[in-house]
Design a protein around this motif. Sequence first.
Motif, short mmCIF file in Angstrom:
data_model
loop_
_atom_site.label_atom_id
_atom_site.label_comp_id
_atom_site.label_asym_id
_atom_site.label_seq_id
_atom_site.Cartn_x
_atom_site.Cartn_y
_atom_site.Cartn_z
N PHE A 12 1.04 -1.24 -0.05
CA PHE A 12 -0.14 -0.14 0.01
C PHE A 12 0.91 1.16 0.19
CE2 PHE A 12 -3.18 -2.83 1.98
CZ PHE A 12 -4.14 -2.84 1.18
N HIS A 13 2.09 1.21 0.65
CA HIS A 13 2.96 2.24 0.39
C HIS A 13 3.89 2.37 -0.24
CE1 HIS A 13 5.32 5.17 2.51
NE2 HIS A 13 4.34 5.47 3.40
N PRO A 14 4.35 3.38 -1.05
CA PRO A 14 5.13 3.28 -2.12
C PRO A 14 6.45 3.21 -1.58
CG PRO A 14 4.41 5.60 -1.50
CD PRO A 14 3.53 4.77 -0.91
N GLU A 15 7.16 3.45 -0.48
CA GLU A 15 8.40 3.42 -0.37
C GLU A 15 8.48 2.12 0.77
OE1 GLU A 15 10.89 5.62 -0.07
OE2 GLU A 15 10.13 6.99 -1.16
N MET A 16 7.55 1.41 1.30
CA MET A 16 7.94 0.32 2.19
C MET A 16 7.33 -1.14 1.82
SD MET A 16 9.37 1.93 4.66
CE MET A 16 9.70 0.52 5.65
N ASP A 17 8.11 -1.96 1.88
CA ASP A 17 7.37 -3.41 1.56
C ASP A 17 6.71 -3.99 2.67
OD1 ASP A 17 8.83 -3.31 -0.80
OD2 ASP A 17 10.80 -4.04 0.25
N TYR A 18 5.94 -5.25 2.32
CA TYR A 18 5.32 -5.83 3.31
C TYR A 18 6.27 -6.68 4.05
CZ TYR A 18 0.49 -5.22 2.13
OH TYR A 18 -0.85 -4.56 1.85
N ALA A 19 5.87 -7.16 5.29
CA ALA A 19 6.71 -8.03 5.93
C ALA A 19 7.28 -9.33 5.21
CB ALA A 19 6.03 -8.59 7.36
N PRO A 20 8.60 -9.51 5.53
CA PRO A 20 9.24 -10.55 4.66
C PRO A 20 8.36 -12.06 4.30
CG PRO A 20 10.26 -10.50 6.73
CD PRO A 20 9.24 -9.38 6.57
N ALA A 21 8.64 -12.80 3.03
CA ALA A 21 7.89 -13.92 2.95
C ALA A 21 7.69 -15.05 3.91
CB ALA A 21 8.40 -14.21 1.59
N ARG A 22 8.55 -14.74 5.01
CA ARG A 22 8.43 -15.89 5.67
C ARG A 22 7.31 -16.03 6.55
NH1 ARG A 22 12.26 -12.49 9.19
NH2 ARG A 22 11.04 -11.71 10.89
N PHE A 23 6.50 -14.67 6.69
CA PHE A 23 5.26 -14.71 7.43
C PHE A 23 4.08 -15.02 6.50
CE2 PHE A 23 7.17 -11.16 9.81
CZ PHE A 23 7.37 -11.87 10.97
N HIS A 24 4.47 -15.53 5.25
CA HIS A 24 3.42 -15.58 4.35
C HIS A 24 2.75 -17.11 4.53
CE1 HIS A 24 1.09 -16.45 0.49
NE2 HIS A 24 0.96 -15.04 0.56
N ARG A 25 1.44 -17.47 4.50
CA ARG A 25 0.97 -18.48 4.79
C ARG A 25 1.27 -19.79 3.88
NH1 ARG A 25 -3.91 -18.46 1.33
NH2 ARG A 25 -4.20 -16.32 0.69
N SER A 26 1.63 -19.46 2.78
CA SER A 26 2.08 -20.31 1.78
C SER A 26 3.56 -21.10 2.51
CB SER A 26 2.18 -19.95 0.33
OG SER A 26 3.28 -19.07 0.35
N GLU A 27 4.32 -20.50 3.15
CA GLU A 27 5.43 -21.00 3.72
C GLU A 27 5.19 -21.61 4.99
OE1 GLU A 27 8.83 -19.35 2.72
OE2 GLU A 27 7.97 -19.12 0.96
N ARG A 28 4.02 -21.59 5.63
CA ARG A 28 3.64 -22.24 6.77
C ARG A 28 3.58 -23.58 6.82
NH1 ARG A 28 -0.22 -23.12 9.42
NH2 ARG A 28 -0.47 -23.10 11.54
N LYS A 29 4.21 -24.18 7.98
CA LYS A 29 4.24 -25.63 8.01
C LYS A 29 3.05 -25.94 9.04
CE LYS A 29 8.86 -26.94 6.76
NZ LYS A 29 9.89 -26.02 7.04
N LEU A 30 2.51 -26.79 9.02
CA LEU A 30 1.74 -27.44 9.87
C LEU A 30 2.40 -27.84 11.29
CD1 LEU A 30 -1.08 -29.52 7.65
CD2 LEU A 30 -1.23 -27.24 9.04
N ALA A 31 1.71 -27.95 12.58
CA ALA A 31 2.41 -28.29 13.57
C ALA A 31 2.54 -29.71 13.35
CB ALA A 31 1.49 -27.96 14.65
N GLU A 32 3.89 -30.38 13.84
CA GLU A 32 4.30 -31.69 13.65
C GLU A 32 3.12 -32.71 14.72
OE1 GLU A 32 8.07 -32.95 14.09
OE2 GLU A 32 8.85 -31.39 12.85
N ALA A 33 2.84 -33.64 14.32
CA ALA A 33 1.84 -34.17 14.85
C ALA A 33 2.31 -35.06 16.21
CB ALA A 33 1.20 -35.61 14.36
N GLY A 34 3.75 -35.47 16.34
CA GLY A 34 4.36 -35.78 17.53
C GLY A 34 3.71 -37.17 17.85
N GLU A 35 4.08 -37.42 19.18
CA GLU A 35 3.48 -38.84 19.62
C GLU A 35 1.87 -38.81 19.92
OE1 GLU A 35 6.12 -40.37 22.59
OE2 GLU A 35 7.76 -40.03 21.24
N ALA A 36 1.33 -39.96 20.17
CA ALA A 36 -0.14 -39.85 20.68
C ALA A 36 -0.11 -39.06 22.16
CB ALA A 36 -0.78 -41.14 20.81
N PHE A 37 -1.27 -38.24 22.31
CA PHE A 37 -1.24 -37.49 23.66
C PHE A 37 -2.72 -37.80 24.35
CE2 PHE A 37 -2.12 -34.11 26.38
CZ PHE A 37 -0.87 -33.87 26.85
N ALA A 38 -2.41 -37.96 25.64
CA ALA A 38 -3.62 -37.83 26.58
C ALA A 38 -2.95 -37.47 27.85
CB ALA A 38 -4.22 -39.13 26.75
#
Lengths: 201, 436
Positions: A3-29
Amino acid sequence: MSFHPEMDYAPARFHRSERKLAEAGEAFAYTAENQAKFDGIVTRYPADQRKSAILYALYLVQQQQGYITGASMRFVAGQIGCTAAEVEDVVSYYTMFYTKPVGKYVLNVCRTLSCALLGAERVTEELCGKLGIHPGQTTPDGEFTVIEVECLGACDRAPVVMVNDDWHERLAPEKAAAFVDDIKERGRAAFTGCHLHVEKK
Amino acid sequence: MAFEPVLTNHVREPNSFTLDFYLRNARGYEGLRKALTLKPGDIIDQVKASGLRGRGGAGFPTGLKWQFVLKDTPKPKYIACNADESEPGTFKDHVLMERNPHLLIEGCAIGCYAIGAKIAYIYIRGEFYHVQETLERAIEEAYRAGFLGKNILGSGFDCDVYVHRGAGAYEAGEETALIESLEGKRAQPRIKPPFPAVAGLYQCPTAVNNVETLCNVPLIVLNGPEWFAGLGPEKNGGPKLYCISGHVKRPGVYEASMHTTLRELIYGDQYAQGMLDGKKFKAIIPGGSSVPILLDKDLDTPASFDHIQKAGSLLGSAGLIVMDDSVCMVWLAMNLLHFYRHESCGKCTPCREGGDWLYKLLQRVENGEGRAKDIDLLFGVASNIVGKTLCAFGDAAATPVLTTLNLFRHEFEAHVKEGRCTLPAPWRAKQPVMAH
């Protein structure tokens, strides 16, 4: 694109396409004890508002296995009666929940103004130098994690470090390295605790 | 007339947090006993007459807030006590909850009686685990002694007080975000109206009050509204807790009347006792990190809501951060924007993106890579956040930039001109702090 002529959005590491799902890990109770604690806390809220207990439920998970995995989020969702996505929504927002293993001692160094004025930046440098890690990392032996956190609300005893749930006040930068040795030797006894606990002195 | 502390007079004595101590030394629960003989409406009138203003930051009259809570509703009502003390430079509620928890519990019970609620939730920040333990012990004691629970003191009034632990979110201190967090969601603010007094927790009428505010209520009921109003300047009555931190000799929480000037608080013998190592005073942030900076010329201002506002700043949460002349103002803005960038809840674009932009710009200037036009760019970005967000966070995030630009523009210009930080200090990091 921005939106701003001088400033970029936050870096791509915040982009949802980069996002990893939480690891399932071991069964939990929950252990029987934790299950009883949870069932007790839920009664503090109206019967149709079990979701209010979600933060408590997640703290219990973290106490039990050190950090929060995908399997445990599903378990909490079952306890609360909501979707796993809603649980992950909460986990990813609050800074006190860990989704990766952390050290036995998590050194939370306050970095906000009042502490910084009295050397908190140097404290982080000294701690990281001593442990050979960067902020946010854990030592290979799994003993220490250093995290820079924002204001802990003890600005009169700056610089403040919160170690797990305990406090250590007035940690001067030059004492930081010795503090690590002291923890290795004496464990929790190395912490000053809150200065308001006059009974303990 | 010398001011006698009433909120913190016993906090440094051993075992001041026990019920036994509270009953013996502080007229414990007499306020509640008296309140239960009055009509709820009369208590609200007394609180209104006392002029008690919210101690959390906004300074809104508490009596009015309670009056706005819907009377004719079939829904339950709630009190949500805001103990998410996270404003940088603020640590007063910490002392009250740790050392005088029964006063807060009594305040919660009276508040519930006044507005017709049966449950008060104390939302405490996750980092205050040791405080929470004390508070929960005190609540248990109060239940056992019959000051909480069913049919309190034989009056037929029921009241439960519960502690709810947060998990690390500054934004949870905003009243609607606090309610969202209590409901088990992300702490993000709601669109207002409706205000919490109409549709708050679980969409029921809710009063959200700060810890210090509720602690004043038993005292008002016991000693009368005139006594309370008489303690301070007009419309700024009552005792006030000041948190003094930074470059002073004796940082801490001090209780004083709002007649007390900033200079007395910094230099007074019974307060912070002057600048650390005899250094020269440079600036003070008088109300937590979200308010404009004041200078030496402003120090004779009484530290009241109205006087500080007249001087061009805000009393906010009364977190006084004092700085000596070793502090670089570009660094200061950068430190605070790191905070706001990290804590922004992400709901409103101007705050989420703008905070990040401001931090990057400040980092560039501080590291000596700033361009001349960055200074105007900082001003432009900050001005475009103000007033464009759902809650006051956006304004708060822009304030450190706008106030430092306003008062210390020459420091920004010097950074750009010389291509380095012109005021490095030994207490800062040896390596420039990188974004992470």
